[in-house]
Write an enzyme that holds these catalytic residues in place. Structure first.
Site, mmCIF file in Angstrom:
data_model
loop_
_atom_site.group_PDB
_atom_site.id
_atom_site.type_symbol
_atom_site.label_atom_id
_atom_site.label_comp_id
_atom_site.label_asym_id
_atom_site.label_seq_id
_atom_site.Cartn_x
_atom_site.Cartn_y
_atom_site.Cartn_z
ATOM 1 N N ARG A 91 0.856 -1.192 0.000
ATOM 2 C CA ARG A 91 0.000 0.000 0.000
ATOM 3 C C ARG A 91 0.889 1.237 0.000
ATOM 4 O O ARG A 91 1.444 1.595 -1.016
ATOM 5 C CB ARG A 91 -0.934 -0.039 1.227
ATOM 6 C CG ARG A 91 -1.951 -1.162 1.170
ATOM 7 C CD ARG A 91 -2.527 -1.487 2.517
ATOM 8 N NE ARG A 91 -1.477 -1.881 3.441
ATOM 9 C CZ ARG A 91 -1.657 -2.352 4.663
ATOM 10 N NH1 ARG A 91 -2.867 -2.459 5.149
ATOM 11 N NH2 ARG A 91 -0.642 -2.701 5.416
ATOM 12 N N SER A 129 -6.334 -5.132 8.383
ATOM 13 C CA SER A 129 -7.144 -5.963 9.288
ATOM 14 C C SER A 129 -7.152 -5.341 10.675
ATOM 15 O O SER A 129 -8.166 -5.329 11.375
ATOM 16 C CB SER A 129 -6.571 -7.374 9.368
ATOM 17 O OG SER A 129 -6.580 -7.973 8.101
#
Ligand code: PNS
Length: 165
Positions: A91, A129
Site C-alpha cells: 500500500r 485488518s
C-alpha cells in the site's frame, strides 16, 4: 500445469483489500493459493479455523484459487506446493521496509522463489485488518471494507456498527 503463486498472510480477518489483490493475481497466474499463517507465535484475534472459514467463504468459487493454512517457513510451503512466486500487496511507502526485509530473507532462504508486489485499488490504500478490528470494536461501520460474511462475524463479536455519519 500453468504458473502457480502463493498469496500468504495472517488474514485476521480477510478484507476487501485482500480480495482485490487476489483478483489481480488471478489475472497473472493460473493458480493462486491463499495461504493463512497458523504459527502459534504470532498473536491473532481470530483463531486459525475462524480465519480459514472466513477466507474460504469470502473467496467463494473464484477460478484457480484455493485457500490453505501453513505453519513454519513460507518458502518451505511454496516448495511443498510446487510454486515459485509469492504475492504480496503493498500500500503506502510505510509497507516497503517490512516487505523489503521479508522478500530479501525469503530470497536468502530459497533463491528460486521470487516475490511479486501488487497494489490494491486506491479505495483500499489505508485498509488493514488491524484497523478493521479497531473500528468494529468501537462500533464503527466497516461496510464495504470487508466481505459481508466477515462483517456479520465482526458484528457478532463486537456488536453492530452505528452506520456512517
Ligand atoms: O499478513 P501478514 O501478517 O503481514 O503476513 C506475514 C507473513 C505470514 C507473510 C509472514 O509472517 C510469513 O511469511 N511468516 C512465515 C514465517 C517465515 O517464513 N518467516 C521468514 C520470512 S520473513
Amino acid at each position: 500445469m500453468g504458473k502457480k503463486a502463493v498469496y500468504p498472510g495472517s488474514f485476521d480477518p480477510i478484507t476487501n483489500g485482500h480480495i482485490d489483490i487476489l483478483e489481480r493475481s488471478t489475472r497473472m497466474f493460473d493458480r493462486v493459493v491463499l495461504a493463512i499463517l497458523g504459527n502459534p507465535a504470532k498473536d491473532s484475534v481470530f483463531p486459525l479455523a475462524g480465519r480459514l472459514r472466513m477466507a474460504r467463504e469470502s473467496v467463494g468459487d473464484m477460478a484457480g484459487v484455493t485457500v490453505e493454512t501453513f505453519q513454519g517457513l513460507l518458502v518451505d510451503f511454496l516448495v511443498q506446493q510446487k510454486a515459485d512466486v509469492i504475492i504480496r500487496g503493498i500500500r503506502a511507502v510505510s509497507d516497503f521496509e517490512y516487505e523489503f526485509q521479508m522478500a530479501m530473507m525469503n530470497r536468502r532462504l530459497n533463491s528460486r522463489i521470487e516475490t511479486v508486489y501488487l497494489m490494491p485499488s486506491e479505495s483500499y490504500f489505508y485498509l488493514s485488518s488491524h484497523l478493521v478490528h479497531e473500528v468494529a470494536s468501537l462500533n464503527g461501520d466497516v461496510t464495504g471494507l470487508v466481505p459481508a460474511g466477515v462483517q456479520k462475524i465482526l458484528e457478532g463479536k463486537y456488536g453492530p456498527g452505528k452506520g456512517r455519519k
